[in-house]
Design an enzyme around this catalytic site. Sequence first.
Site, PDB file in Angstrom:
ATOM      1  N   SER A   1       0.798  -1.226   0.000  1.00  0.00           N
ATOM      2  CA  SER A   1       0.000   0.000   0.000  1.00  0.00           C
ATOM      3  C   SER A   1       0.834   1.281   0.000  1.00  0.00           C
ATOM      4  CB  SER A   1      -0.947   0.011   1.214  1.00  0.00           C
ATOM      5  OG  SER A   1      -0.201  -0.033   2.410  1.00  0.00           O
TER       6      SER A   1
ATOM      7  N   LYS B   1      -6.520   3.780   8.505  1.00  0.00           N
ATOM      8  CA  LYS B   1      -5.552   4.720   7.932  1.00  0.00           C
ATOM      9  C   LYS B   1      -6.082   6.151   7.934  1.00  0.00           C
ATOM     10  CE  LYS B   1      -3.446   1.214   4.939  1.00  0.00           C
ATOM     11  NZ  LYS B   1      -3.251   0.732   3.559  1.00  0.00           N
TER      12      LYS B   1
END
Length: 802
Positions: A708, A751
């Site tokens: 990611s 996140k």
Amino acid sequence: MQIKDLKNLLLGSSGDTDESSSELTRETLVQSPPIPNDALIIVPMRGTVLFPQNVAPLVMGRKASIEAVQQAVRSEKPIGLLMQKRDKDEEPGPDDLHPVGTVTEILRYITAPDGTHHVVGQGVQRFRVKEFLPDYPFLVARIERYEEPEISTPDVEARVLTLKQKALEVLTQSRQAPDELVNAIRSIVSPSMLADLIASYLISKPTDKQEILALFDIQERIDKILELLNYQIEVLKLSNKINEKTQETMGQQQREFVLREQMKAIRKELGEDEGGAAEIEEISNAIAAAKMPEDVEKQARKELGRLQHMPDASGEYSMIRTYLDWLTELPWSVASAGVIDIAKARDILNEDHYGLEKIKQRILEFLAVRKLNPNGKSPILCFVGPPGVGKTSLGRSIARATGREFVRASLGGTHDEAEIRGHRRTYIGALPGNIIQSIRKAGTNNPVFMLDEMDKLGSGFQGDPSSALLEVLDPEQNSTFRDNYLGVAFDLSHVMFIGTANVLDSIPAPLRDRMEVIELTGYTSDEKLQIAIRYLVHRQLESSGLTPEQCAISDNAIMTIIQDYTREAGCRNLEREIGSVFRHIAMRIAEGIVDKEQIDSEHIPGILGPKKFDSDVAMRTSVPGVATGLAWTPVGGDILFIEATRVPGNGKLILTGQLGEVMKESAQAALSLVKSRAHELGLNPEIFEKSDIHVHVPAGAIPKDGPSAGVAMFTALYSAFSEKVVKNDVAMTGEISLRGLVLPVGGIKEKVIAAARAGIKTVMLPARNQRDFEEIPEAVRNQLQFVWLEKVDDVLKAAVEK
């Protein structure tokens, strides 16, 4: 009575026989032809063999046998005894008799008062039948007599000596031999007489006796008898050994019985209750009161029967007693019967927990289904989330909302399968597994059962506990869960199991498949503030011995602790820091310095010290080559800085910061993408050949991995080569491909919350992750600006300073 008297009696001189009967007998004798000298009257015998020189009583029951004996008495001649081949023959013919028999003298003939006829006969010698003669009302046969020779050879004498020893050994083992027989065996010298005497008294089977009678050779005869005696000796030895053991056991039992009776008498004299009987009755009543299933009660009654006949001092007594205690104390038919009120349950959940709307909704759905279908199967829920987000306390709230008991079993570090299924009763100190122990502790068969830390199960040579949980957590199987200690099935289908874990990946796939996974993400700063105001402050005040009048803390002070002193997904460290503040105030009040204290944000540094966390985004992004990424960790989301720089060299890529294989591949893919698009990005291709690229991710002591960070690496590399600065309030996440596409990633909610916590203003996410947008808390969504990325070009437009 002599033979002559018998003859006169049979001829009618006695009053016991009438004249007509005597006349009939005389007529029969006249009509029958005379018996030749080399012939004998034959009397068939059932299961009887008479040896020469032996005397034995004989019973005559058949008419032909009676007439034959009477004729022999009248004619003063011996008879020949032949044994039948089959006892069931009522009228045996010549073919139904053995060919070898004994010539027998009739010593007495007696007619008993009940009409039976008895003969006392003495064996004379062996004979063999040559032929049977017809025209007689009884059997008559020509015979060949066998004269027994007296043989004295070393072989015969040796056999005679052995035969005496074996015969005396048999008599010794039998323990019921008359002294006359023992003396006779010791004194007889003739081999044939000794063999016949021993065969007559010590050989039991008629077929064996007949076989011995038919052996005319003395050596063969003695050998046969020795063979039978040896077998009989072994049988007697084994029988005596069994009798000794039986008598020894019976003696021990009788001794124990006498001692128990004496003990009962002593207790009775002392006025004490007979504890054993009372204890058995108490257990029996407990079994009846437990209302076990039929097969379980049958097993319990069986063990109770064993216990009843077992001495108290026996080692197995305590084992069976403990086993019965477990069976009777388990809640086989005891269930929590709380009335389900959906509105009340909603109030309880809202009272105990702030936020967690999705979890609360799922619990209320379960309660609604249970209310409409009380006999349905309970679900298996699994709460997955970072530490401190309230997974365990949520289980307690569910139990309170549903009116059930709450039990908890921590599985962290469990590496023995017996901790789940229990130990077998063959082991000393055996106990049921944690499942049954917790059910017993709960006291009901439908508690809320929390299996804590499922992701930290271990395995070893004792077995795999996660495999043992497969049956426990399967609604189709746990109705017949069998603990190794109990040995009987216990119904777990009414138990509401709730598992907790920090990381879902470490739970084995078959076990994960049996549970409904509900993810609990971290809290935002606003949510933490509300949780602190509603729960943490009150709890820590009480723990520190303070009252709200003595100490108060402002919302700004709590927010300062949240932002500057804690950085976590949950609230555990926040509660600790609040506790530290209150303990400091408690010390001041205890010393008498102050009576009460109001804590504001400016007091926090003086109590907790300097700030532990700073928002250093602007500082790190103030130079080219730095981009802010977003990462997921087991304890929630976090921001991640990607630093790239170029130095003179030959195009080598250097990666540092404990990067995993996947993250290294992302860096290589990002560099290749920058090189392939050099002209589009306005970069000089020659710069790649003359420079080495160094990519570093700070916090190098912490391992990092995953795809990611691809977007952030691409942005950092572009910034390093173009010498353009990335905006300091922008964070990004997403996987990249060599075509320049931005691919979706996981952990979006964690996140984004981490970005908001770190002071980020704009978050760049893959366009394909728009499906996760609704999971982001509304307060966070309102706080941030979102940019959805289709290609890497979208990143450069929004993130790089112009």
